[in-house]
Motif scaffolding. Structure first.
Motif, PDB file in Angstrom:
ATOM      1  N   VAL A   7       0.860  -1.187   0.000  1.00  0.00           N
ATOM      2  CA  VAL A   7       0.000   0.000   0.000  1.00  0.00           C
ATOM      3  C   VAL A   7       0.893   1.233   0.000  1.00  0.00           C
ATOM      4  N   THR A   8       0.919   1.974  -1.095  1.00  0.00           N
ATOM      5  CA  THR A   8       1.662   3.230  -1.095  1.00  0.00           C
ATOM      6  C   THR A   8       0.823   4.298  -0.398  1.00  0.00           C
ATOM      7  N   GLY A   9       1.499   5.246   0.225  1.00  0.00           N
ATOM      8  CA  GLY A   9       0.755   6.246   0.985  1.00  0.00           C
ATOM      9  C   GLY A   9       0.013   5.614   2.143  1.00  0.00           C
ATOM     10  N   ASN A  76      -2.376   1.557  -4.915  1.00  0.00           N
ATOM     11  CA  ASN A  76      -1.751   2.855  -5.143  1.00  0.00           C
ATOM     12  C   ASN A  76      -2.596   3.923  -4.469  1.00  0.00           C
ATOM     13  N   ALA A  77      -2.292   4.182  -3.189  1.00  0.00           N
ATOM     14  CA  ALA A  77      -3.069   5.157  -2.429  1.00  0.00           C
ATOM     15  C   ALA A  77      -2.334   6.481  -2.250  1.00  0.00           C
ATOM     16  N   ALA A  78      -1.064   6.537  -2.612  1.00  0.00           N
ATOM     17  CA  ALA A  78      -0.312   7.785  -2.474  1.00  0.00           C
ATOM     18  C   ALA A  78      -0.868   8.831  -3.439  1.00  0.00           C
ATOM     19  N   GLY A  79      -0.912  10.069  -2.997  1.00  0.00           N
ATOM     20  CA  GLY A  79      -1.419  11.148  -3.841  1.00  0.00           C
ATOM     21  C   GLY A  79      -1.954  12.265  -2.989  1.00  0.00           C
ATOM     22  N   GLY A  80      -2.728  13.132  -3.600  1.00  0.00           N
ATOM     23  CA  GLY A  80      -3.313  14.240  -2.870  1.00  0.00           C
ATOM     24  C   GLY A  80      -3.036  15.573  -3.527  1.00  0.00           C
ATOM     25  N   ALA A 101       3.311  18.960 -10.569  1.00  0.00           N
ATOM     26  CA  ALA A 101       3.227  18.383  -9.228  1.00  0.00           C
ATOM     27  C   ALA A 101       1.993  17.498  -9.088  1.00  0.00           C
ATOM     28  N   ASN A 102       0.868  17.944  -9.622  1.00  0.00           N
ATOM     29  CA  ASN A 102      -0.352  17.140  -9.552  1.00  0.00           C
ATOM     30  C   ASN A 102      -0.229  15.851 -10.352  1.00  0.00           C
ATOM     31  N   LEU A 103       0.360  15.938 -11.544  1.00  0.00           N
ATOM     32  CA  LEU A 103       0.542  14.735 -12.353  1.00  0.00           C
ATOM     33  C   LEU A 103       1.497  13.766 -11.683  1.00  0.00           C
ATOM     34  N   ALA A 104       2.549  14.285 -11.078  1.00  0.00           N
ATOM     35  CA  ALA A 104       3.518  13.419 -10.414  1.00  0.00           C
ATOM     36  C   ALA A 104       2.879  12.670  -9.247  1.00  0.00           C
ATOM     37  N   GLN A 105       2.172  13.402  -8.393  1.00  0.00           N
ATOM     38  CA  GLN A 105       1.629  12.784  -7.186  1.00  0.00           C
ATOM     39  C   GLN A 105       0.437  11.880  -7.458  1.00  0.00           C
ATOM     40  N   ALA A 110       1.742   6.263  -9.237  1.00  0.00           N
ATOM     41  CA  ALA A 110       1.086   4.968  -9.418  1.00  0.00           C
ATOM     42  C   ALA A 110       1.680   4.213 -10.598  1.00  0.00           C
ATOM     43  N   VAL A 111       1.968   4.935 -11.685  1.00  0.00           N
ATOM     44  CA  VAL A 111       2.551   4.302 -12.872  1.00  0.00           C
ATOM     45  C   VAL A 111       3.925   3.721 -12.545  1.00  0.00           C
ATOM     46  N   LEU A 112       4.770   4.507 -11.885  1.00  0.00           N
ATOM     47  CA  LEU A 112       6.123   4.053 -11.568  1.00  0.00           C
ATOM     48  C   LEU A 112       6.111   2.857 -10.618  1.00  0.00           C
ATOM     49  N   THR A 113       5.299   2.952  -9.575  1.00  0.00           N
ATOM     50  CA  THR A 113       5.232   1.847  -8.615  1.00  0.00           C
ATOM     51  C   THR A 113       4.736   0.571  -9.269  1.00  0.00           C
ATOM     52  N   THR A 114       3.686   0.696 -10.070  1.00  0.00           N
ATOM     53  CA  THR A 114       3.110  -0.481 -10.716  1.00  0.00           C
ATOM     54  C   THR A 114       4.088  -1.120 -11.683  1.00  0.00           C
TER      55      THR A 114
END
Length: 238
Positions: A7-9, A76-80, A101-105, A110-114
């Protein structure tokens, strides 16, 4: 058999609730976050493995994947909402920084982690990403990133389905018990957000956690490529 869940984030808010739900089910849970103290505390309280990592950092994503030998569920729960950037000499430069910044977070993490853990995903597994009602309306750069997340997830579903892996997005509405807004929500706005729902209550982190747990269950094996709206009826689909 014990499942391995990432679980990210996962050190606070919705991510922590998701991690807690899977940990309570006996899964071996890895949770990530950017703040060492929060990660350590959440991991200790949940009996999980805590990893300090920024989902938007390719090196961190690769190092995270190297800690795993197999993976059953990725959430993929990281973000905000990124912090507001200080005003610069060029308004367009500020606008670009905000969108990046919004696209990255909310997308690229999620794309990179996956992609980093993709080959570790076991048959019968699930990839679940946290979207938002903001993708449907009044979302700005944040909503655009979440809309792109849903489009990416749909395409990923077609790629992973032959391996028996499902891929879905949970689009959350107004959820209390998080630091999404960076502080207390003004009461007038809170009432307006609740009034938009059909059931006249705010969402909770446990609402999202329960949905994520279902999407990773045997009963959801034919549910993939979808965006599930969990918002109490504030946004309806047909």
């Amino acid at each position: 058999m014990t499942r391995t869940v990432l679980v990210t984030g996962g050190s606070s808010g919705i991510g922590r609730a998701v991690a807690a739900r899977f940990a309570a089910d006996g899964a071996q849970v890895y949770l990530t976050g950017r703040r060492p103290e929060a990660v350590e505390r959440a991991a200790a309280e949940l009996g999980a493995h805590g990893v300090v990592a920024d989902a938007t950092d390719p090196g961190a994503a690769a190092a995270l994947a190297a800690r795993l030998t197999t993976l059953d569920v990725l959430v993929n729960a990281a973000g905000g909402l990124p912090p507001t950037a200080p005003a610069g000499p060029c308004p367009l430069a500020d606008l670009l920084a905000s969108w990046q910044a919004n696209l990255a977070q909310n997308l690229l993490g999620a794309v990179l982690t996956t992609e980093a853990v993709r080959e570790l995903l076991a048959p019968g597994g699930a990839v679940i990403s946290l979207g938002s009602l903001g993708a449907e309306r009044r979302g700005g750069a944040y909503g655009a990133a979440k809309a792109a997340l849903a489009a990416w997830s749909s395409a990923l579903s077609a790629q992973l389905a032959p391996r028996g892996i499902t891929c879905n997005v949970i689009a959350a509405g107004y959820i209390e018990g998080t630091d999404f807004f960076g502080g207390p929500v003004p009461e007038e706005r809170r009432r307006a957000l609740i009034e938009e729902t059909h059931n006249k209550r705010p969402g909770t982190v446990d609402d999202i956690a329960a949905t994520a747990h279902f999407l990773a269950s045997p009963g959801a094996r034919h549910l993939t490529g979808q965006t599930l709206h969990v918002n109490g009826g504030a946004h309806t689909t047909r």
